[in-house]
Design an enzyme around this catalytic site. Structure first.
Site, PDB file in Angstrom:
ATOM      1  CG  HIS A  99     -34.493  69.104  39.475  1.00 16.85           C
ATOM      2  ND1 HIS A  99     -34.440  70.392  39.022  1.00 16.85           N
ATOM      3  CD2 HIS A  99     -33.577  68.418  38.743  1.00 16.85           C
ATOM      4  CE1 HIS A  99     -33.537  70.476  38.047  1.00 16.85           C
ATOM      5  NE2 HIS A  99     -33.001  69.296  37.853  1.00 16.85           N
ATOM      6  CG  ASP A 102     -36.067  72.112  41.587  1.00 19.42           C
ATOM      7  OD1 ASP A 102     -34.882  72.061  41.919  1.00 19.42           O
ATOM      8  OD2 ASP A 102     -36.493  71.806  40.448  1.00 19.42           O
TER       9      ASP A 102
HETATM   10  C1  XUL Z   1     -27.971  71.410  34.225  1.00 19.51           C
HETATM   11  C2  XUL Z   1     -29.316  71.287  33.632  1.00 19.51           C
HETATM   12  C3  XUL Z   1     -30.368  70.701  34.520  1.00 19.51           C
HETATM   13  C4  XUL Z   1     -31.340  69.841  33.806  1.00 19.51           C
HETATM   14  C5  XUL Z   1     -32.340  69.160  34.710  1.00 19.51           C
HETATM   15  O1  XUL Z   1     -27.032  71.947  33.386  1.00 19.51           O
HETATM   16  O2  XUL Z   1     -29.552  71.691  32.533  1.00 19.51           O
HETATM   17  O3  XUL Z   1     -31.016  71.750  35.150  1.00 19.51           O
HETATM   18  O4  XUL Z   1     -32.059  70.567  32.869  1.00 19.51           O
HETATM   19  O5  XUL Z   1     -31.747  68.423  35.706  1.00 19.51           O
END
Ligand code: XUL
Ligand code: CO
Length: 433
Positions: A99, A102
């Site tokens: 993301h 991050d």
């Molecule tokens: C949350 C989850 C996230 C997604 C990406 O439960 O799985 O980390 O994978 O946003």
């Protein structure tokens, strides 16, 4: 070079008789399984957020993990990237996922956050040139910051919708610049806490239009990757609109996107939705929307999304069996959306968590391939449905209810129930794991 992983060797395949913990016992990237290298089947990815951004908090306590790169500066963001690529090298990881939040410090304004993102994306891009790991997928974190508390595209405030559009646009651009093979949307805040303050109908319409805009933008910029929705029924929202694969499919059809968007399926989310992982994969494959997986395991008792590393290869064999039956991944892969426990403080814990997860998946893949190669399970399924190969049976599907009903009298039908042979097939599965 940082010294975070000092004295940890590169992990290589040494077979089940290996004498060190720092070895793969089952994951042998070059081993050919069903005509394809194991590495190309599994397409492992590290989740940047759990491994490098998560500080070890839980609802009752603050951070337990103290990493030298924690902090909101660009210099620390670069150190984090350095450590991340060192870990990818140690593990021989082909991919990672991230993301925006991050990887870059949050700015005081959107423009500052975007500048930080662009700068770290340049840095990651340079690292990708000199290291093996590439971006499997990028995504936007539209759930942590307080601005997203009532949703992103489904927020009652249209200004937040605009902010979500700007955020996803920036992240799609970043993903494309890094050569990412997919773009993921997980809507943790796209849902509600209570219907007493929610216009469910409007929120679903806004979410559908937003996804159409994402797909339109993908085509405009010529992004060749796959757009993936990651279903989850709840947590953090009380109710999330992308509940499970079936719900997502209905949503995609409603907004004309079923040929444009696929799914990223997570084991823990499947369990929260009351399904097995393999059910969600099989259903997505049947609907033509299987894309990628987030590999982890939940605690079966707590009812939380615990994001633990997988360690049960027999269970995962059923998931890989469905993936192989679906023809395997195209742009997708096996992303470890898994985090070490908050007491696992040592750098070694982080490496060995991935080693164990990769070995578990490799064993599962080999078992699933053996199940397919033996043909026994497929033969049992074929046999169970063999009656449908007759012209009379097929004609029923082409004709109407009355024609189908007429067969009972014209052919004097009194069907005899046949065994489903579940235990015999479970015994068979057991022989392959
Ligand atoms: C949350 C989850 C996230 C997604 C990406 O439960 O799985 O980390 O994978 O946003
Ligand atoms: Co996930």
């Amino acid at each position: 070079m940082t010294d975070f992983f000092k004295n940890i060797p590169a992990i290589t395949y040494q077979g089940p008789a290996a004498t060190t913990e720092f070895a793969f016992r089952h994951y042998n990237p070059d081993e050919v399984i069903l005509g394809k290298r194991m590495e190309d089947h599994l397409r492992f990815a590290v989740a940047y957020w759990h491994s490098f951004a998560w500080p070890g908090g839980d609802p009752f306590g603050g951070p337990t993990l103290q990493r030298p790169w924690f902090g909101e500066t660009m210099a620390l963001a670069r150190m984090k990237a350095d450590v991340a690529f060192e870990m990818f090298d140690i593990l021989g990881q082909p991919f990672y996922c991230l993301h925006d939040a991050d990887a870059r410090p949050e700015g005081a304004t959107f423009a500052e956050s975007k500048r930080n993102l662009d700068e770290i994306v340049d840095y990651l891009g340079e690292k990708q040139v000199t290291h093996k790991a590439k971006l499997l997928w990028g995504t936007a974190n539209m759930f942590s910051h307080r601005r997203w508390m009532a949703g992103a595209a489904t927020n009652p405030d249209p200004d937040v919708y605009a902010y979500a559009a700007a955020t996803v646009k920036a992240n799609m651009d970043a993903t494309q610049r890094l050569g990412g093979q997919n773009y993921v949307l997980w809507g943790g805040r796209e849902g509600y806490e209570t219907l007493l303050n929610t216009d469910l109908k409007a929120e679903r319409q806004h979410a559908g239009r937003f996804l159409q805009q994402v797909v339109e933008y993908k085509h405009k910029i010529g992004f060749t990757g796959t757009i993936l929705i990651e279903p989850k029924p709840q947590e953090p929202s009380k109710h999330q609109y992308d509940y499970d694969v079936a719900t997502v499919y209905g949503f995609l059809v409603e907004f004309g996107l079923e040929k444009e968007v696929k799914t990223n399926i997570e084991q823990g989310h499947a369990i929260l939705a009351g399904h097995s992982f393999e059910h969600e994969i099989a259903l997505a494959a049947a609907l033509g929307i299987f894309g990628s997986i987030d590999m982890n395991r939940n605690d079966y008792q707590s009812g939380w999304d615990t994001d633990q590393f997988p360690n049960n290869h027999a269970e995962k064999a059923l998931a890989f069996h469905e993936i192989l039956k679906a023809g395997g991944y195209t742009t997708g892969g096996t992303n470890f959306d898994a985090k070490i426990r908050r007491q696992s403080l040592d750098p070694e814990d982080l490496i060995l968590a991935h080693v164990g997860g990769m070995d578990t998946c490799a064993r599962a893949l080999k078992s699933a391939a053996a199940m397919i190669e033996s043909g026994a399970i497929e033969a049992a399924i074929q046999d169970r449905y063999a009656g449908w190969n007759t012209p009379a049976a097929r004609a029923m599907l082409a004709g109407g209810l009355e024609e189908a009903a007429a067969r009972v009298t014209t052919e004097n039908l009194e069907p005899e129930p046949r065994s489903g042979r579940q235990e015999r097939l479970e015994n068979l599965w057991n022989r392959f794991v």
